[in-house]
Scaffold this active site. Structure first.
Site, PDB file in Angstrom:
ATOM      1  N   LYS A 159       3.453  10.960  13.502  1.00 41.86           N
ATOM      2  CA  LYS A 159       3.996   9.599  13.417  1.00 41.86           C
ATOM      3  C   LYS A 159       3.394   8.840  12.224  1.00 41.86           C
ATOM      4  CE  LYS A 159       2.894   9.270  17.741  1.00 41.86           C
ATOM      5  NZ  LYS A 159       2.638   9.128  19.147  1.00 41.86           N
ATOM      6  N   LYS A 160       2.099   9.020  11.998  1.00 48.02           N
ATOM      7  CA  LYS A 160       1.462   8.285  10.889  1.00 48.02           C
ATOM      8  C   LYS A 160       1.959   8.824   9.536  1.00 48.02           C
ATOM      9  CE  LYS A 160      -0.211   5.307  13.155  1.00 48.02           C
ATOM     10  NZ  LYS A 160       0.132   3.899  12.953  1.00 48.02           N
ATOM     11  N   SER A 201       0.508  14.932  17.505  1.00 47.11           N
ATOM     12  CA  SER A 201       1.283  13.795  18.008  1.00 47.11           C
ATOM     13  C   SER A 201       1.000  12.539  17.169  1.00 47.11           C
ATOM     14  CB  SER A 201       0.903  13.569  19.480  1.00 47.11           C
ATOM     15  OG  SER A 201       1.403  12.356  19.939  1.00 47.11           O
ATOM     16  N   THR A 216      -0.317  -2.472  21.579  1.00 45.90           N
ATOM     17  CA  THR A 216      -0.116  -3.583  20.641  1.00 45.90           C
ATOM     18  C   THR A 216       1.255  -4.244  20.816  1.00 45.90           C
ATOM     19  OG1 THR A 216      -1.586  -2.464  19.127  1.00 45.90           O
ATOM     20  CG2 THR A 216      -0.210  -4.166  18.177  1.00 45.90           C
ATOM     21  N   ARG A 249       4.297  15.962  28.192  1.00 45.76           N
ATOM     22  CA  ARG A 249       2.839  16.141  28.360  1.00 45.76           C
ATOM     23  C   ARG A 249       2.290  15.139  29.362  1.00 45.76           C
ATOM     24  NH1 ARG A 249       0.691  14.882  22.891  1.00 45.76           N
ATOM     25  NH2 ARG A 249      -1.341  15.216  23.826  1.00 45.76           N
ATOM     26  N   ASP A 278      -2.374   2.034   6.728  1.00 43.32           N
ATOM     27  CA  ASP A 278      -2.298   1.751   8.166  1.00 43.32           C
ATOM     28  C   ASP A 278      -3.568   2.263   8.827  1.00 43.32           C
ATOM     29  OD1 ASP A 278      -1.336   0.862  10.575  1.00 43.32           O
ATOM     30  OD2 ASP A 278       0.183   2.410  10.812  1.00 43.32           O
ATOM     31  N   LYS A 279      -3.741   1.861  10.081  1.00 39.66           N
ATOM     32  CA  LYS A 279      -4.843   2.404  10.881  1.00 39.66           C
ATOM     33  C   LYS A 279      -4.276   2.885  12.215  1.00 39.66           C
ATOM     34  CE  LYS A 279      -5.803  -0.461  14.406  1.00 39.66           C
ATOM     35  NZ  LYS A 279      -6.119  -0.327  15.740  1.00 39.66           N
ATOM     36  N   HIS A 280      -4.994   3.818  12.824  1.00 42.90           N
ATOM     37  CA  HIS A 280      -4.606   4.231  14.173  1.00 42.90           C
ATOM     38  C   HIS A 280      -5.848   4.202  15.050  1.00 42.90           C
ATOM     39  CE1 HIS A 280      -2.481   6.265  17.393  1.00 42.90           C
ATOM     40  NE2 HIS A 280      -3.642   6.879  17.616  1.00 42.90           N
ATOM     41  N   SER A 281      -5.689   3.642  16.242  1.00 43.31           N
ATOM     42  CA  SER A 281      -6.799   3.650  17.197  1.00 43.31           C
ATOM     43  C   SER A 281      -6.420   4.549  18.370  1.00 43.31           C
ATOM     44  CB  SER A 281      -7.034   2.222  17.688  1.00 43.31           C
ATOM     45  OG  SER A 281      -7.666   2.252  18.939  1.00 43.31           O
TER      46      SER A 281
HETATM   47  N1  URA Z   1      -1.578   8.931  21.321  1.00 41.45           N
HETATM   48  C1  URA Z   1      -0.526   9.621  20.821  1.00 41.45           C
HETATM   49  O1  URA Z   1       0.287   9.085  20.101  1.00 41.45           O
HETATM   50  N2  URA Z   1      -0.431  10.925  21.141  1.00 41.45           N
HETATM   51  C2  URA Z   1      -1.313  11.575  21.932  1.00 41.45           C
HETATM   52  O2  URA Z   1      -1.153  12.753  22.162  1.00 41.45           O
HETATM   53  C3  URA Z   1      -2.390  10.830  22.452  1.00 41.45           C
HETATM   54  C4  URA Z   1      -2.503   9.513  22.120  1.00 41.45           C
END
Ligand code: URA
Length: 430
Positions: free
Chosen positions: A186-187, A182, A119, A167, A79-82
């Protein structure tokens, strides 16, 4: 453990014991630690920071507040995260493209946040597209077609869901350790074999300058590797929208164009680079250059476009080659000169004014509105030349008012001046 004592330790710049962090997170999820105590602690972390060890314990505690997605097949999982921006739609291209290389891509995505697009909102521009798949549906879809883009399930990092909401309203988003925990909780819950991170820098990004983006990228990579995950990162410029199109249906249409072999755009280049990192990490290619050749030839085969169509249909959506856009209104340059800056924050606000983003939680969005950028930073233009197309609804007097506000924001966003500006590279390797 006494929450007030743990908060005071961080307030005074101390380093936490792992048990202190773990008890804050488990207590917060169970309700023993109140929202005001968690907010005070988060603010202490924003001000005092965390060591790499503390960040890693926090990430693990948030990950362990829920469960991990089960494996669906023997194929490597990537996977990728942006970190988010404008006109930033590589996910829509990357998931079906990598699935064509016998990789599973279980992408758990989010909605628009502030001025940045999400997305899930973009994909919901396909009528009927479902973004609330269950863990079992994700597993079944991965087995069948190798890619899925949906929202996080309730059992993925519940501590993050609760903490992020807090937050968001307590001025505690901007902290590298909190952002790291954070994102990575999740990843890591996706049970991946390889992850690539696209960390944006520039005026429309979380991290305005390259040195902060570098610190965030290093923290994210360290957190992934610490958990045994093959993790890499690239820094990419967000001084202007990545894609030509900005807005939900607009960005889907541009992603489809890339899959139709229009790969030489900035959106195409960044997407190919992110995909290349993952092909190398999973031994599908020996280096980035050969990975890119393989990706281009796969796009030319037409298979990734067919896979996108399958993904949309699997998730209940009606696939269209081009999604309908609202009425076009053209903005022209007021004077002759070079495009010096394109202020993404103002463009993001324009999209929100048009109804393509949210002013309040849960607000319905208009997928058909958006912008087409006809110029990029550094281009020379003449007075009267079209610079942006605005796609705006034209159903009511309210729509006319929204268009006028959006037009003003777009005009302010594009700075034209004499003399060419210095160029910023699009992709900076870590
Ligand atoms: N995206 C996230 O999932 N968490 C953050 O704290 C900032 C951006």
């Amino acid at each position: 453990m006494v929450p007030a004592a743990i908060i005071a330790t961080k307030r005074d710049g101390g380093e936490h014991l792992p048990t202190e962090i773990e008890s804050m997170i488990t207590g917060f999820v169970s309700g023993e630690v109140a929202d005001y105590q968690m907010a005070a602690w988060a603010m202490a972390v924003v001000c005092r920071g965390m060591t790499a060890k503390e960040t890693s314990v926090l990430t693990a505690a948030m990950l362990n507040s829920g469960s991990r997605l089960p494996r669906a097949s023997d194929r490597p999982r990537v996977d990728k995260h942006s970190t988010g921006g404008l006109g930033d739609s590589p996910s829509v291209i990357l998931a079906p493209l990598l699935a064509c290389f016998e990789l599973d891509v279980p992408m758990l995505s989010g909605r628009g946040l502030g001025i940045t697009g999400g997305t899930l909102d973009k994909l919901e521009a396909f009528p009927g597209y479902r973004t609330n798949l269950t863990s079992q549906e994700i597993t079944d879809q991965l087995r069948a077609i190798g890619c899925v883009i949906t929202g996080t399930t309730p059992d993925i990092a519940p501590a993050d869901r609760k903490l992020y909401a807090l937050r968001d309203v307590t001025g505690t988003v901007e902290s590298i350790p909190l952002i790291t925990a954070s994102i990575m909780s999740k990843k890591l819950a996706e049970s991946l074999d390889a992850l690539v991170l696209d960390v944006k820098f520039g005026s429309a990004a979380f991290m305005q300058n390259i040195s902060d983006a570098l610190r965030l990228a290093e923290s994210l990579v360290a957190s992934g590797r610490n958990d045994g995950l093959s993790t890499s990162a690239v820094l990419t410029a967000m001084h202007q929208p990545l894609g030509r199109m900005v807005g939900n249906a607009c960005e889907i249409n541009e992603a489809i164009e890339v899959l139709e072999c229009h790969t030489s755009s900035p959106l195409g280049s960044v997407t190919l680079r992110l995909c290349s990192e993952l092909l190398v990490a999973t031994q599908r290619a020996s280096d980035l250059a050969s990975a890119e050749m393989k990706l281009l030839s796969e796009v030319e085969s037409g298979r990734p476009l067919t896979r996108l169509k399958k993904m949309v249909e699997y998730q209940g959506g009606v696939y269209l080659d081009r999604l309908p856009l609202a009425m076009t209104h053209t903005v022209c340059a007021g004077n002759t000169g070079y495009i010096h800056a394109i202020h993404g924050r103002l463009l993001g606000q324009a999209i929100i004014e048009l109804g393509g983003g949210r002013k309040s939680m849960g607000q319905a969005i208009d997928h058909a509105v958006g912008l087409e950028m006809l110029v990029r930073v550094g281009e020379h233009i003449s007075a009267g030349q079209p610079i942006v197309n605005i796609f705006a609804a034209d159903r009511s007097a309210g729509d006319v008012e929204k268009l006028s506000v959006a037009r003003h924001l777009v005009e302010q966003a594009i700075v034209i001046a004499p003399g060419a500006p210095t160029a910023t590279p699009l992709i900076v390797p870590l």
